[in-house]
Design a protein around this motif. Structure first.
Motif, PDB file in Angstrom:
ATOM      1  N   VAL A  35     -21.139 -34.991  -7.456  1.00  0.00           N
ATOM      2  CA  VAL A  35     -20.207 -33.868  -7.356  1.00  0.00           C
ATOM      3  C   VAL A  35     -20.986 -32.552  -7.354  1.00  0.00           C
ATOM      4  O   VAL A  35     -20.691 -31.647  -6.565  1.00  0.00           O
ATOM      5  CB  VAL A  35     -19.177 -33.908  -8.508  1.00  0.00           C
ATOM      6  N   TYR A  50     -13.845 -32.060  -7.196  1.00  0.00           N
ATOM      7  CA  TYR A  50     -13.029 -33.063  -7.887  1.00  0.00           C
ATOM      8  C   TYR A  50     -11.601 -33.062  -7.352  1.00  0.00           C
ATOM      9  O   TYR A  50     -11.023 -34.115  -7.079  1.00  0.00           O
ATOM     10  CB  TYR A  50     -12.988 -32.789  -9.398  1.00  0.00           C
ATOM     11  N   ALA A  53     -11.448 -34.485  -3.747  1.00  0.00           N
ATOM     12  CA  ALA A  53     -11.720 -35.928  -3.734  1.00  0.00           C
ATOM     13  C   ALA A  53     -10.545 -36.705  -4.310  1.00  0.00           C
ATOM     14  O   ALA A  53     -10.142 -37.736  -3.759  1.00  0.00           O
ATOM     15  CB  ALA A  53     -12.993 -36.228  -4.517  1.00  0.00           C
ATOM     16  N   LYS A  54      -9.979 -36.205  -5.389  1.00  0.00           N
ATOM     17  CA  LYS A  54      -8.875 -36.910  -6.054  1.00  0.00           C
ATOM     18  C   LYS A  54      -7.655 -37.040  -5.150  1.00  0.00           C
ATOM     19  O   LYS A  54      -7.011 -38.073  -5.115  1.00  0.00           O
ATOM     20  CB  LYS A  54      -8.499 -36.179  -7.344  1.00  0.00           C
ATOM     21  N   LEU A  58     -11.306 -35.120   0.598  1.00  0.00           N
ATOM     22  CA  LEU A  58     -12.752 -35.132   0.776  1.00  0.00           C
ATOM     23  C   LEU A  58     -13.204 -36.589   0.725  1.00  0.00           C
ATOM     24  O   LEU A  58     -12.832 -37.316  -0.204  1.00  0.00           O
ATOM     25  CB  LEU A  58     -13.400 -34.329  -0.364  1.00  0.00           C
ATOM     26  N   GLY A  60     -14.956 -39.631  -0.286  1.00  0.00           N
ATOM     27  CA  GLY A  60     -15.824 -40.025  -1.388  1.00  0.00           C
ATOM     28  C   GLY A  60     -15.411 -41.359  -1.954  1.00  0.00           C
ATOM     29  O   GLY A  60     -14.415 -41.953  -1.525  1.00  0.00           O
ATOM     30  N   LYS A  62     -15.863 -43.888  -5.824  1.00  0.00           N
ATOM     31  CA  LYS A  62     -16.251 -43.892  -7.231  1.00  0.00           C
ATOM     32  C   LYS A  62     -17.180 -45.059  -7.539  1.00  0.00           C
ATOM     33  O   LYS A  62     -16.981 -46.168  -7.054  1.00  0.00           O
ATOM     34  CB  LYS A  62     -15.018 -43.969  -8.138  1.00  0.00           C
ATOM     35  N   TRP A  67     -17.605 -39.908  -9.162  1.00  0.00           N
ATOM     36  CA  TRP A  67     -17.494 -39.686  -7.723  1.00  0.00           C
ATOM     37  C   TRP A  67     -18.867 -39.620  -7.072  1.00  0.00           C
ATOM     38  O   TRP A  67     -19.799 -39.028  -7.616  1.00  0.00           O
ATOM     39  CB  TRP A  67     -16.757 -38.379  -7.446  1.00  0.00           C
ATOM     40  N   PHE A  69     -20.630 -39.312  -2.847  1.00  0.00           N
ATOM     41  CA  PHE A  69     -20.324 -38.921  -1.483  1.00  0.00           C
ATOM     42  C   PHE A  69     -21.538 -39.177  -0.598  1.00  0.00           C
ATOM     43  O   PHE A  69     -22.674 -39.019  -1.047  1.00  0.00           O
ATOM     44  CB  PHE A  69     -19.982 -37.426  -1.432  1.00  0.00           C
TER      45      PHE A  69
END
Length: 89
Positions: A35, A50, A53-54, A58, A60, A62, A67, A69
């Motif tokens: 991140v 964050y 991504a969530k 974006l 990514g 886990k 996270w 990428f």
């Protein structure tokens, strides 16, 4: 008299590039970025990374709850964002 530690201090150098934020940037395009790396790469706050991504904005994934990428995925995402912005003009 110089010691081997003196020589090392004078001749050592960073072999791992940094983002300027104190973390290491992924060294190769296929290496996963953190991140913090992504925030530096996109010049945004870590909270923005964050949040994007969530919500799936974006690309990514886990690993053990953290996270990660891929730079190629981010570059493709950036290109898509630019195309979408140009289409609105």
């Amino acid at each position: 008299m110089a010691t081997s530690l003196d020589w090392f201090a004078q001749n050592s150098f960073d072999i791992v590039p940094t983002t300027g934020w104190g973390s290491t940037m992924a060294e190769t395009p296929d290496q996963a970025m953190t991140v913090r790396d992504v925030a530096g790469y996109l010049n945004v706050d870590e909270k923005t990374v964050y949040r994007l991504a969530k919500r799936g904005g974006l690309p990514g994934f886990k690993v053990a709850g953290a996270w990660r990428f891929k730079r190629l995925d981010l570059d493709n995402w950036i290109d898509a964002q630019k195309r979408a912005a140009q289409a609105k003009m």
